[in-house]
Design an enzyme around this catalytic site. Structure first.
Site, PDB file in Angstrom:
ATOM      1  N   SER A 153      -0.764  38.320  28.810  1.00  0.00           N
ATOM      2  CA  SER A 153       0.104  37.398  29.556  1.00  0.00           C
ATOM      3  C   SER A 153      -0.465  36.949  30.890  1.00  0.00           C
ATOM      4  CB  SER A 153       1.465  38.064  29.799  1.00  0.00           C
ATOM      5  OG  SER A 153       1.313  39.273  30.542  1.00  0.00           O
ATOM      6  N   SER A 154      -1.642  37.435  31.283  1.00  0.00           N
ATOM      7  CA  SER A 154      -2.109  37.217  32.649  1.00  0.00           C
ATOM      8  C   SER A 154      -3.185  36.155  32.780  1.00  0.00           C
ATOM      9  CB  SER A 154      -2.653  38.535  33.224  1.00  0.00           C
ATOM     10  OG  SER A 154      -3.782  38.982  32.477  1.00  0.00           O
ATOM     11  N   GLU A 179      -4.937  44.892  33.928  1.00  0.00           N
ATOM     12  CA  GLU A 179      -5.565  44.363  35.126  1.00  0.00           C
ATOM     13  C   GLU A 179      -5.855  45.460  36.143  1.00  0.00           C
ATOM     14  OE1 GLU A 179      -6.644  41.462  35.243  1.00  0.00           O
ATOM     15  OE2 GLU A 179      -5.550  40.398  33.669  1.00  0.00           O
ATOM     16  N   ASP A 198      -3.452  48.953  28.638  1.00  0.00           N
ATOM     17  CA  ASP A 198      -4.407  48.555  27.611  1.00  0.00           C
ATOM     18  C   ASP A 198      -3.649  48.333  26.312  1.00  0.00           C
ATOM     19  OD1 ASP A 198      -6.413  48.214  25.774  1.00  0.00           O
ATOM     20  OD2 ASP A 198      -7.402  50.136  26.148  1.00  0.00           O
ATOM     21  N   TYR A 238      -9.464  29.803  17.627  1.00  0.00           N
ATOM     22  CA  TYR A 238     -10.192  28.588  17.999  1.00  0.00           C
ATOM     23  C   TYR A 238     -11.162  28.259  16.877  1.00  0.00           C
ATOM     24  CZ  TYR A 238     -13.082  25.348  20.774  1.00  0.00           C
ATOM     25  OH  TYR A 238     -13.757  24.251  21.232  1.00  0.00           O
ATOM     26  N   TYR A 241     -20.438  29.975  17.610  1.00  0.00           N
ATOM     27  CA  TYR A 241     -19.033  30.377  17.638  1.00  0.00           C
ATOM     28  C   TYR A 241     -18.481  30.576  16.235  1.00  0.00           C
ATOM     29  CZ  TYR A 241     -14.244  30.993  19.015  1.00  0.00           C
ATOM     30  OH  TYR A 241     -13.000  31.540  19.190  1.00  0.00           O
ATOM     31  N   LYS A 295     -12.509  35.800  14.079  1.00  0.00           N
ATOM     32  CA  LYS A 295     -11.355  34.914  13.975  1.00  0.00           C
ATOM     33  C   LYS A 295     -10.949  34.719  12.510  1.00  0.00           C
ATOM     34  CE  LYS A 295     -10.870  34.206  18.365  1.00  0.00           C
ATOM     35  NZ  LYS A 295      -9.741  34.835  19.094  1.00  0.00           N
ATOM     36  N   THR A 352     -11.506  29.053  30.237  1.00  0.00           N
ATOM     37  CA  THR A 352     -10.858  30.348  30.439  1.00  0.00           C
ATOM     38  C   THR A 352     -11.924  31.388  30.724  1.00  0.00           C
ATOM     39  OG1 THR A 352     -10.981  31.022  28.112  1.00  0.00           O
ATOM     40  CG2 THR A 352      -9.060  29.684  28.778  1.00  0.00           C
TER      41      THR A 352
END
Length: 400
Positions: A51-52, A77, A113, A229, A239, A248, A280
């Protein structure tokens, strides 16, 4: 009190410290970019993992601003100390909590975590006591390593091609000036591929959903989504066809596993969400992505670019049933049509053919990318006085 004047400690695409006021201003600007609305009916309970930062933070802000979501955000964090600032996500969470406190909703934050069993117990205990069954589980975690909660084995992710070496142009900023360089990567071995899948794949997502089900915390109409992604064929070798892409694919397969397993017989829905390009902390670690994103921004300009907040608004509109789900043939929710439009990609390919000339002709995209990257850590944000002393000892949001 820990008032001090701080300057960025930067090395490549990593900044070791963050600016509290800059981080707070980034959150405020994102919040203000989201048109508010007053939802009708019951407000949903949300468990948001990651969420950060990045998409996760934008999904949280859009959910609060437009859907009055209630629930729990989990992020891992670092706290500020006498010797160093807190992480950027620490300060962003504090700023987000202040904005949430000004609404009629109830949203709280757990610093833990998310890969660990303790984090699952702590978050689910809080949900059971404070909110009740969960309507939406949003999985938006990106991490360099994961400790398996059962075996204790530590898995480290790598960003490498599979099968063939990778060599391509990249974007570097010696002394803050955009320069085109070259990146070379050797192929990942099987152990590295497996480890990356354990970190970035769907194993932990499945554990969270199963834990909710075991506690009887799946709400009626429960939906869970995990962020993914695809990206352009330009970046595919490093990627989508590389270790991250393989992870992914595992994430996407996990959506089907959940739908056929713990969420079968009407217990819920599971989707992966293919988001569009963004700057990001996770994306800046991927070679060539900075150059590709800069060229893409040159093609689209500011009006054509879809921010993470724009994409979050779109996602919530689909999850809330305000508009139909935009699904591809694999059953994935797509938010990236603006990026992968063939006319857009054709223009980016032409620029990619000679990126040095492209940036010389139009440096704005690279400059924009660099400013966006620095802002991830609270630096170079307009309106912030970086010459003034700033309080670095900001507390993690408390809740009763």
């Amino acid at each position: 009190m820990s008032l001090q004047q701080i300057t960025p400690k930067q090395r490549g695409y990593l900044i070791a410290n963050s600016h509290p006021d800059g981080c707070a201003e980034v959150v405020k600007r994102t919040w203000e970019s989201i048109p508010p609305r007053t939802p009708e009916g019951r407000t949903p309970v949300v468990l948001l993992l990651g969420s950060s930062a990045g998409y996760g933070m934008s999904i949280l802000l859009a959910g609060l601003r437009r859907h009055s979501i209630r629930g729990v955000g989990v992020a891992f964090e670092g706290a500020p100390s006498e010797r160093r600032t807190g992480t950027a996500g620490w300060y962003r969470t504090a700023a987000t909590a202040e904005l949430a406190a000004g609404t009629d909703t109830d949203f709280v934050f757990v610093n833990a975590d998310a890969f660990s069993s303790n984090a699952k117990e702590q978050a689910l205990d809080l949900i059971a006591e404070r909110f009740g069954p969960v309507d939406h589980l949003i999985y938006s975690l990106a991490a360099p390593r994961r400790t398996d909660p059962v075996t204790g084995e530590v898995h480290h992710s790598v960003i490498k091609p599979i099968g063939e070496p990778y060599e391509a142009a990249s974007l570097v900023f010696p002394d803050g000036v955009a320069t085109v360089g070259t990146v070379q990567l050797t192929p990942a071995n099987e152990a590295e591929q497996r480890a990356t899948m354990q970190v970035m794949g769907g194993a932990d997502w499945q554990l969270w959903v199963e834990a909710l089900a075991a506690r009887g915390l799946l709400g009626d109409g429960f939906t869970t989504v995990a962020l993914s992604y695809v990206g352009s064929d330009i970046t595919a070798p490093v990627y989508r066809q590389g270790t991250i892409g393989a992870a992914k694919e595992h994430l996407e397969a996990t959506a089907r596993t959940l739908a056929d397993g713990v969420l079968a017989d009407g217990a819920g829905r599971a989707f992966t969400v293919v988001a569009g390009a963004a700057v990001t902390q996770a994306s800046t670690a991927i070679p060539s992505i900075a150059l590709y994103t800069s060229l893409l921004h040159n093609v689209l300009g500011g009006e054509g670019w879809h921010t993470t907040a724009d994409q979050a608004i779109d996602l919530w509109s689909q999850l809330a049933g305000e508009k139909p789900l935009v699904l591809d043939r694999q059953g994935r929710i797509r938010l990236d049509g603006w990026e992968l439009d063939e006319k857009v990609q054709e223009k980016v390919r032409k620029l990619w053919a000679d990126p040095t000339a492209a940036l010389a002709d139009e440096p704005a995209g690279a400059e924009w990318f660099y400013n966006q990257f620095r802002a991830l850590y609270g630096w170079d944000v307009p309106g912030v006085d970086y010459g003034a002393d700033v309080e670095t000892a900001v507390a993690w949001p408390d809740f009763e």
